[in-house]
Design an enzyme around this catalytic site. Structure first.
Site, mmCIF file in Angstrom:
data_model
loop_
_atom_site.group_PDB
_atom_site.id
_atom_site.type_symbol
_atom_site.label_atom_id
_atom_site.label_comp_id
_atom_site.label_asym_id
_atom_site.label_seq_id
_atom_site.Cartn_x
_atom_site.Cartn_y
_atom_site.Cartn_z
ATOM 1 N N TYR A 124 -16.387 16.981 -15.328
ATOM 2 C CA TYR A 124 -16.803 15.585 -15.305
ATOM 3 C C TYR A 124 -17.897 15.383 -14.248
ATOM 4 O O TYR A 124 -17.748 15.824 -13.102
ATOM 5 C CB TYR A 124 -15.581 14.723 -14.993
ATOM 6 N N ASP A 151 -7.295 18.960 -14.019
ATOM 7 C CA ASP A 151 -7.616 17.611 -14.487
ATOM 8 C C ASP A 151 -7.184 17.539 -15.949
ATOM 9 O O ASP A 151 -7.777 18.178 -16.813
ATOM 10 C CB ASP A 151 -9.126 17.366 -14.327
ATOM 11 N N ARG A 163 0.839 -1.205 0.000
ATOM 12 C CA ARG A 163 0.000 0.000 0.000
ATOM 13 C C ARG A 163 0.876 1.258 0.000
ATOM 14 O O ARG A 163 0.541 2.270 -0.589
ATOM 15 C CB ARG A 163 -0.957 -0.015 1.207
HETATM 16 C C1 LIG Z 1 -13.460 9.707 -16.284
HETATM 17 C C2 LIG Z 1 -13.040 10.984 -15.722
HETATM 18 C C3 LIG Z 1 -12.801 11.131 -14.345
HETATM 19 C C4 LIG Z 1 -13.033 9.995 -13.358
HETATM 20 O O1 LIG Z 1 -12.134 8.942 -13.551
HETATM 21 P P1 LIG Z 1 -12.492 7.390 -13.263
HETATM 22 O O2 LIG Z 1 -11.257 6.698 -13.722
HETATM 23 O O3 LIG Z 1 -13.714 7.065 -14.063
HETATM 24 O O4 LIG Z 1 -12.743 7.264 -11.814
HETATM 25 C C5 LIG Z 1 -12.338 12.359 -13.902
HETATM 26 N N1 LIG Z 1 -12.140 13.395 -14.749
HETATM 27 C C6 LIG Z 1 -12.378 13.285 -16.071
HETATM 28 C C7 LIG Z 1 -12.133 14.462 -16.964
HETATM 29 C C8 LIG Z 1 -12.836 12.089 -16.608
HETATM 30 O O5 LIG Z 1 -13.074 11.994 -17.914
#
Ligand SMILES: *Cc1c(COP(=O)(O)O)cnc(C)c1O
Length: 403
Positions: free
Chosen positions: A124, A196, A72
Site C-alpha cells: 500500500y 497486513d 483513550r
Molecule cells: C487502505 C490501506 C491501508 C491504510 O489504511 P487507512 O484506513 O486508509 O489509513 C493500509 N494497508 C492497506 C492494504 C490498505 O488497503
C-alpha cells in the site's frame, strides 16, 4: 453480575490478557460474525452492542474500578469491537484505531533505531510513504524485498532484523506471499512477522494460523465495507506483545471513536455474505476481462492461471474481490475511466460499491519510478474493487467503457 456483561469485559483492560479464547470455540464463524464476541448484553438484553459515548468512568470506591477509567485507554463499545476482531483473527487481543495508517504507525514504534525491518516491496502506497518519509528519519532501517521470492527474503536477513512486514495478496499486483515459510524465516531470525490482512480479512485468511505474530488492518476497506468508516486494527496472536502495544496505543491516542466502533460492529455482521458475494462477482468479472481483446493481463489469485493459485488455496479460504488488469494501450486508460457510468472512479476498495483505481497516479503516486517499474505498476494498470452490484450491470458497464 453475569460474567459476560460489558462491565465484566472491562476487567480485561485491567489485566491486559485479551480475550478468552476458549469461549470463542462453540460457534461457527458465520454465527460469530453476526453475534460478535459478547453476543447480547446480559444486563440489559440489548441485542446490538450498546454505544457508550462517556469519556470518563466513575470508580465505585477508592482502589476499585469497573475496568474502565478514561476512553483513550478503554471504551466498552470499542472493546466489544476489538474482542470481536481478535476472535475472528484467532488472535488474543486487538486494538481499534482511527485509521489503518494510525494502526501501522503505532505498530512501527515497536522498532528502535538500528533495527532492520524487511518490508514486502509491493505494498500500500501510504505504508510505503510512512516508512520512507517518516520512520526512516528515526533510524529504523527498512528494506524493501520481493516477499514472494524466498531466496531474496533469506538473503536479506541480518543480525539486526527484528521484523518482516508483508501484505498478501499484494497491492496492487495481487502476488501471494507464503505465510508459513515467511513466519518460519522470521522466527529463525528472532524477528516478528506482521501481516497486513486488509485485502482478504479474517473471513478468508487467518495469518496467525500460519505463524504470523501481528496482523494489521485498514478497517476502512472490507471490515467497514460501506465506504463510510475510516478505521484500523492491530491484532496480536499471543500475550507477548500485549502490554507493549497497549502502552503505545494509549500513549499515542489514535483510537477509534465509539460511534465508528459501533458502526464497524454492525458492518461485521454482514462481512461473510459481503465477501462471498463480492468474490462471486469478481469471478464473473475476471471471466469477462480475460476474454476481452483490449485487456492484455488479468491478475486475480482465484484464477487457476495465477502463478500462486495453489498457494492461495493452501492458505486462504477465499480469494477476495480485488482484481487488477492491464489494457493493451495506455491511451485507453483515461478513456475507459471517463466512460464508466456505474463503476466509480475512486481511490479506495472493499466497499459494497464497485470502484476503479488507477494505481500509478492514485494509491501508488508516492512510490519512486524505478520501484513502480520493477513491480509493473504502469500507465496501463487498473485496479478494480468489485462491489455488490448485479454482476451483469458491472460487465455491461465495463463492456461499453472498453468498446
Ligand atoms: C487502505 C490501506 C491501508 C491504510 O489504511 P487507512 O484506513 O486508509 O489509513 C493500509 N494497508 C492497506 C492494504 C490498505 O488497503
Amino acid at each position: 453480575m453475569d460474567e459476560t456483561s460489558f462491565q465484566a469485559m472491562g476487567e480485561q483492560i485491567k489485566d491486559l490478557n485479551g480475550i478468552d479464547v476458549d469461549r470463542c470455540s462453540g460457534w461457527h464463524e458465520g454465527t460469530r460474525l453476526v453475534r460478535g464476541y459478547t453476543d447480547f448484553d446480559r444486563s440489559t438484553g440489548t441485542i446490538n452492542a450498546p454505544l457508550y459515548f462517556s469519556t470518563a468512568y466513575a470508580h465505585p470506591e477508592y482502589g476499585k474500578t469497573t475496568g474502565f477509567c478514561y476512553s483513550r485507554c478503554g471504551n466498552p463499545t470499542r472493546l466489544e469491537l476489538e474482542n470481536t476482531i481478535a476472535m475472528l483473527e484467532h488472535g488474543k487481543k486487538a486494538w481499534a484505531f482511527s485509521s489503518g495508517m494510525a494502526a501501522i504507525s503505532t505498530l512501527l514504534k515497536l522498532f528502535a533505531p538500528g533495527d532492520h525491518v524487511i518490508v514486502g516491496d509491493d505494498l500500500y502506497g501510504g505504508t510505503y510513504r510512512l516508512i520512507e518519509d517518516v520512520y526512516a528519519a528515526y533510524g529504523v532501517d527498512f528494506q524493501m524485498v520481493d516477499a514472494t521470492d524466498a531466496q531474496a527474503m533469506r538473503a536479506a536477513i541480518r543480525p539486526t532484523t527484528r521484523g518482516i512486514f508483508v501484505e498478501t495478496p499484494t497491492n496492487p499486483m495481487m502476488k501471494v506471499v507464503d505465510l508459513a515459510a515467511t513466519a518460519a524465516l522470521a522466527h529463525e531470525a528472532g524477528a516478528i512477522l506482521i501481516v497486513d490482512n486488509t485485502f482478504l480479512t479474517p473471513y478468508f485468511q487467518k495469518p496467525f494460523d500460519f505463524g504470523a505474530d501481528v496482523v494489521v488492518h485498514s478497517g476502512t476497506k472490507y471490515l467497514g465495507g460501506h465506504h463510510d468508516i475510516t478505521s484500523g486494527f492491530i491484532v496480536v496472536r499471543d500475550e507477548s506483545l500485549v502490554e507493549r502495544i497497549f502502552m503505545l496505543s494509549m500513549s499515542e491516542g489514535g483510537m477509534l471513536s465509539p460511534f465508528d466502533s459501533w458502526l464497524t460492529l454492525r458492518s461485521l455482521k454482514t462481512l461473510g455474505v459481503r465477501m462471498e458475494r463480492q468474490q462471486a462477482n469478481a469471478f464473473a468479472l475476471v471471466d469477462f476481462l480475460k476474454q476481452h481483446p483490449r485487456v492484455t493481463q488479468v491478475v486475480y489469485p482465484g484464477d487457476p492461471d495465477h502463478p500462486a493459485y495453489g498457494l492461495s488455496q493452501a492458505q486462504t479460504t477465499g480469494f477476495g474481490a480485488m482484481v487488477s488488469f492491464k489494457l493493451a494501450h495506455a491511451e485507453d486508460v483515461p478513456v475507459c475511466l471517463n466512460r464508466l457510468k456505474l463503476i466509480l472512479f475512486a481511490e479506495s476498495l472493499g466497499g459494497v460499491e464497485s470502484l476503479m483505481t488507477f494505481p500509478l497516479v492514485q494509491t501508488h503516486g508516492a512510490m519512486p519510478a524505478d520501484l513502480l517499474d520493477r513491480l509493473g505498476i504502469d500507465d496501463r494498470l487498473l485496479r478494480f474493487s468489485v462491489g455488490l452490484e448485479d454482476p451483469e450491470d458491472l460487465i455491461r458497464d465495463l463492456e461499453q467503457a472498453l468498446s
